[in-house]
Design a protein around this motif. Structure first.
Motif, short mmCIF file in Angstrom:
data_model
loop_
_atom_site.label_atom_id
_atom_site.label_comp_id
_atom_site.label_asym_id
_atom_site.label_seq_id
_atom_site.Cartn_x
_atom_site.Cartn_y
_atom_site.Cartn_z
N HIS A 169 74.30 76.36 70.29
CA HIS A 169 74.88 76.25 69.39
C HIS A 169 74.23 76.20 67.56
O HIS A 169 74.83 76.09 66.88
CB HIS A 169 75.85 76.54 68.86
N VAL B 193 71.92 74.60 66.09
CA VAL B 193 69.96 74.91 65.82
C VAL B 193 69.95 75.49 64.56
O VAL B 193 69.91 75.40 63.32
CB VAL B 193 69.05 75.05 66.77
N PHE B 194 70.33 77.00 64.36
CA PHE B 194 70.04 77.56 63.46
C PHE B 194 71.13 78.15 62.11
O PHE B 194 70.97 77.21 61.41
CB PHE B 194 70.22 79.37 64.13
N PRO B 195 72.49 77.22 62.03
CA PRO B 195 73.79 77.14 61.30
C PRO B 195 73.07 75.15 60.96
O PRO B 195 72.71 75.65 59.77
CB PRO B 195 74.84 76.55 61.94
N ILE C 213 69.82 74.30 60.10
CA ILE C 213 68.79 74.88 59.15
C ILE C 213 69.01 76.25 58.14
O ILE C 213 68.69 75.53 56.86
CB ILE C 213 67.52 76.29 60.42
N THR C 214 69.86 76.88 58.77
CA THR C 214 70.11 77.27 57.97
C THR C 214 70.70 76.49 57.01
O THR C 214 70.68 77.27 55.52
CB THR C 214 71.46 78.63 58.15
N ALA C 215 71.41 75.72 57.13
CA ALA C 215 72.24 74.29 55.70
C ALA C 215 71.39 73.96 55.40
O ALA C 215 71.59 73.91 54.02
CB ALA C 215 73.25 74.15 56.69
N VAL D 50 68.13 74.88 54.52
CA VAL D 50 67.79 75.82 53.59
C VAL D 50 68.57 76.18 51.95
O VAL D 50 68.39 75.68 51.11
CB VAL D 50 67.47 77.37 54.04
N LEU D 51 70.24 76.32 52.68
CA LEU D 51 70.97 76.39 51.71
C LEU D 51 71.23 75.66 50.53
O LEU D 51 70.81 75.87 49.22
CB LEU D 51 72.63 76.72 52.93
#
Lengths: 141, 348, 501
Positions: free
Chosen positions: A17, A19-21, A23-25, A27-28
């Motif tokens: 759960h 992993v993607f948050p 990565i997104t953080a 990139v953000l």
């Protein structure tokens, strides 16, 4: 190290759960830095030149809408709780809310316009409540 | 415009309603009941079973029962907030399994709520393989696991979908100690995702249901989509109660070929593991027990009339009414059995 | 049963009434086709299978189509799949071409509906077999492709992409949904909000908050001046509708309907992606991409033909795999099981009568939709003449109804509406871009599941390139999409510089 081993990653289901948050953080964050780097000066300049309280806001209508809406949202489940599962919380609260908003947005508060606002405040929630709650049996607050 | 007059009439009725908001008699159900369910889908089995029962109760008690598919966490929240009997909940075994599997957000329903009457069973919980798979039975699966082959089983984590996998691992452990390590979960979501994993051959076995997967078992072997049942988890007696036509082209007789004793997934070396997905009521702990009694009595009458059974069977559900006290004890027992299986295979 | 004996006047009455009710549901901000089908589902039990389906399919087609009305007239997408219609529809309304925009949208919807219906009727099993070639990996790439659209839709690319990624980020708040394959753990939720944010923010309240409430807040701040945009618009002041607008749009319509149909076929990709993809492709291929977002008719055509293309597409996996293509068809499954009919790969062969009846119902629904809407447009378009002090409170109330009912009665969804109303208001102030934000928000959860699951299954990032020829093709499309966006942005910059001189 081969390319294949460089690309290999394993994800444990128990922690998947995050992993993607993550990565997104990241990139953000990178994008934010990029924006600040390319346009930081313009942004700072704009912010600096702004008055601390924006001018030309219609305070009454803007904050009236906000306060009215918050009260409406608080009142609905509260009233609805007295008449459980009937949608009456919605019905009873929508009438004064609609009337208050209509009057708030009105520029000429003469008798005719107030009448129209009042009629609308009664008819619109009645129709909606009747159709949805009674006819279609949809849950309303 | 007739709608206008209807509105007028409603307005008159509305005035009457406002005048008498609070429920008169405690033993009676409130006139407007909201039945929240632990599923967000209105196309699924929980909704269907709940809708069948809600309609029967509405008619029997002359009240309005409305089913709201709010999903597990919102359903429990709604139930927590309301002890007046205006909010009831219906769900299946997943309600306590989440707790047993340690899924976040699931409380022990036997402690926190009152577990009420069971109403029906969905007997369709099944496991399937691709039709061209080397595994033709559960025995093949166990043997392969014992021989060190990795068996990937596609399930949805933490509930009804996972329990069959846990039972398989438990059986493997009993028959071939160590083999349970070779049976691994592929955690996924909807039935579509599980099927897709089988189509891609990214799973060897998938969890599915008789209802959703039967047609795939009728396809020719060379079709990428073709599947084969290897295990239906229901009890033998449950399937025997189904209409003899079964589902699609598979008769109840044929389905019995996939249940115990024809397919054996042992629980302790002697008895076979079975699992029926049962639907039952859950009530707020502080709700007036008289309301539970009213519901029990109403359901008893409904089931005595015998019409609801037909409706349920037509949708491949098995009628299964147990009044609240019995149901609660029975389900508690069931959950203990499952708890044992889960703890026996837990590596922690 | 004989096929013709099913086609009774009653059957067609049900289709027609379903379509009209659906249009009304779709046209009210916050109410969706899904909801219309859900509330009418219990009625179908007594109607029998074919008649019940006639009603539900009418609702489905009507509901999807109705969403174009508020999108064009009020800048509030009536359903999530009509977001892209707001991009050019509302600017046309501002120019006084609301009625024209509505006509273009309705006709495009009809064309999309018919093309997808043809695809459904003639190729359903073949399309389903193709669809199952799309595993997690390919589905992630489709989502990624749709996300690249963010770049094309932004006025400033960096800010636009930032807004989009912010949308993805906010969409991940809450539990990693078990029912989609997650592990049920919370992330990005502060402890004191855990009670409320269990399931995160729902899409529909977010959408109507940003488009509906935020717009009203901006107007309120401005003093609700009558005489500005809305009510000053004389209907038909701008260009009048003429069929010549469709000239040269053949490719656009076919491509957009095709995108809609295909996205509909892929279970789990989500219908909203269809119209966004179609819109951006049209923009990329257009000779005048700079006109998009300012009231370009072909943008409306792309969006609307794609979202009605969904209707036929989403039925393909339903009827040939037993798997719903979108949230509305998920409820349709209930109609079949209620009648004891299995849907799966054998459905069409086993139930030829029902199958034909469904096709006829869809066809009839599309025709009724076209006729009713074309006839009603003149009156519908007058919505913008209602004084703001009456119209806006009603919209606020309907937004509340929509937010509350989308998850069958969750009060937090109503608060979500307010939170994102304020978010939309401040985003407008500080210049965040709303379109990419919404796209990120819609596609975020699917992107996550498909990305994480791909790696869980294969354990390597290289799988995204090596899985299949479809994956490779999708990378080509992604590359083209990015390249187009950059060229368009460059051209815009050059134009600006030239105009500046």
């Amino acid at each position: 190290m081969s390319l294949e081993s460089l690309l290999s990653v394993s994800i444990d289901f128990d922690t998947s759960h995050t992993v993607f948050p993550t990565i997104t953080a990241v990139v953000l964050g990178i994008l934010l830095v990029a924006i600040l780097a390319t346009r930081g000066r313009t942004i700072l300049a704009t912010v600096g030149s702004l008055p601390w309280w924006p001018a030309k806001i219609d305070h009454m209508r803007f904050f009236g809408t906000l306060v009215g809406t918050v009260l409406y949202f608080i009142a609905m489940p509260w009233v609805g709780d007295f008449y459980p599962n009937t949608g009456l919380g919605f019905y009873i609260c929508s009438i004064p809310y609609l009337f208050a908003m209509s009057v708030l947005y009105l520029h000429q508060r003469d008798k005719r316009h107030l009448m129209i606002a009042g009629l609308n405040a009664v008819i619109a929630p009645s129709v909606v409540w009747y159709l949805l709650s009674e006819l279609f049996n949809i849950s309303l607050p | 415009m007739t709608g206008f007059f209807k509105t007028l009439a409603t307005a008159a009725g509305f005035a009457a309603m406002v005048a008498s908001p609070i429920i008169a008699n405690a033993a009676e159900l409130p006139s407007n009941v909201r039945l929240v369910i632990g599923s967000k889908s209105t196309g699924g089995d929980t909704y269907q079973n709940s809708a069948i029962v809600a309609e029967a109760l509405s008619k029997k008690l002359d009240i309005n029962v409305k089913v709201d598919a709010v999903g597990v966490s919102e359903a429990f929240k709604a139930l927590d907030r309301d002890s007046r009997g205006t909010t009831l909940m219906m769900f299946h075994d997943g309600a306590y399994m989440g707790n047993l599997y340690g899924v976040r957000g699931y409380d022990n329903i036997f402690e926190k709520y009152n577990v009420g009457a069971t109403v029906s069973i969905n007997p369709g919980n099944a496991y399937l393989v691709a039709k061209d798979s080397p595994f033709r039975s559960m025995e093949d699966v166990f043997a392969a696991a014992a021989a060190g082959q990795r068996i990937r089983v596609a399930i949805q984590a933490g509930g009804v979908s996972e329990i069959g996998l846990s039972a398989m691992k438990n059986a493997a452990k009993i028959m071939y100690p160590g083999a349970e390590e070779n049976i691994v979960a592929v955690n996924t979501g909807s039935q579509a995702d599980k099927n897709q994993l089988l189509f891609d051959r990214q799973a060897d076995v998938i969890n599915g249901s008789v209802q959703a997967n039967e047609q795939f078992t009728q396809l020719a072997q060379d079709d990428q989509k073709a599947m084969r049942f290897i295990w239906v988890t229901a009890r033998e007696e449950t399937i025997k109660q189904a209409n003899p036509e079964g589902m699609g082209n598979t008769t109840s007789e044929e389905l019995l070929g996939y249940t115990t004793p024809n397919v054996s997934v042992t629980i302790d070396g002697k008895k076979d593991f079975t699992f029926d997905k049962e639907f039952f009521f859950i009530f707020n702990k502080d709700m007036d027990p008289a309301i539970i009694e009213t519901i029990d009595n109403a359901l008893a009458e409904i089931y005595a009339e015998g019409k609801i059974q037909e409706t349920q069977k037509n949708s491949f559900f098995i009628p299964n009414f147990l009044p609240s006290t019995e149901a609660s004890a029975y389900l508690k027992d069931k959950s203990e059995t499952i708890r044992k299986i889960i703890s026996s295979i837990s590596t922690k | 049963m004989d096929f013709l004996s099913i086609l009774t006047p009653f059957f067609f009455t049900l289709v027609a009434s379903g379509t009209v009710i659906g249009i009304i549901f779709g046209a009210i901000p916050g109410m969706t086709a899904t909801m219309a089908v859900a509330v009418c589902l219990p009625l179908t039990y007594s109607l029998g299978l074919e008649n019940g389906l006639a009603l539900l399919l009418g609702l489905y087609v009507g509901g999807i189509s109705g969403g174009l009305v508020p999108a064009i007239l009020l800048n509030i997408p009536g359903t999530p799949s009509s977001i892209a219609t707001t991009f050019d529809g509302y600017p046309m309304t501002q120019k006084g071409e609301g009625e024209r925009a509505l006509r273009i949208a309705v006709i495009s919807s009809f064309i999309g509906g018919i093309i997808s219906l043809a695809a459904l009727y003639f190729f359903a099993p073949a399309l389903a077999d193709f669809a199952i070639k799309f595993s997690y990996v390919e589905k992630f790439l489709i989502i990624f492709f749709a996300l690249t659209v963010m770049a094309a839709l932004s006025s400033n690319m960096l800010v636009g992409i930032f807004s989009g990624v912010l949308g993805i980020f906010l969409s991940l708040i809450g539990a990693y949904d078990i029912s989609r394959g997650g592990n049920g753990e919370l992330r990005l939720v502060p402890e004191f909000l855990e009670y409320y944010l269990e399931s995160g923010f729902s899409l529909l309240p977010v959408l109507i908050g940003i488009f509906g409430l935020a717009t009203i807040l901006i107007e309120a701040e401005d003093g609700m001046k009558d005489g500005k945009d809305l009510s000053s618009i004389k209907i038909g002041k701008g260009k009048r509708f003429d069929f010549s607008v469709f000239k040269g749009q053949f490719v656009n319509l076919i491509r957009s309907s095709g995108i809609g149909t295909f996205v509909g076929i892929l279970p789990g990709v989500g219908g909203s992606a269809a119209s966004i993809l179609a819109y951006s492709q049209q923009k990329n291929f257009s000779k005048n991409p700079e006109r998009f977002g300012k009231g370009e008719p072909s943008g409306i055509m792309a969006s609307e033909s794609a979202n009605n293309g969904l209707t036929g597409g989403a039925l393909v996996p339903l009827l040939s795999l037993g798997i719903p293509g979108d949230s509305t068809t998920a409820i349709l499954i209930g109609a079949f099981t209620l009648q004891g009919i299995q849907v799966g790969p054998l459905f069409i062969g086993n139930n030829p009568v029902t199958w034909d009846a469904m096709i006829i119902a869809m066809l009839a629904a599309n025709i009724v939709m076209l006729l009713v809407m074309i006839f009603a447009i003149r009156y519908i378009a007058k919505v913008v003449m209602i004084p703001k002090n009456i119209l806006f409170p009603i919209i606020l109330m309907m937004c509340v109804v929509g937010a509350y009912t989308i998850n069958y009665g969750v009060m937090f969804d109503v608060w979500t509406l307010l939170i994102f109303g304020l978010f939309g208001y401040f985003a407008h102030k500080i210049g965040l871009e709303i379109a990419p934000f919404i796209i990120g928000f819609i596609l975020g959860p699917s992107a996550e599941i498909y990305f994480v699951k791909s790696i869980e299954s294969f354990g390597t990032l290289s799988i995204f390139f090596t899985k299949s020829w479809i994956a490779v093709l999708l990378w080509v499309l992604i590359g083209l999409s990015v390249w187009f966006s950059i060229t368009i942005a460059r051209k815009k910059k050059k134009d600006l510089v030239q105009n500046g001189q």
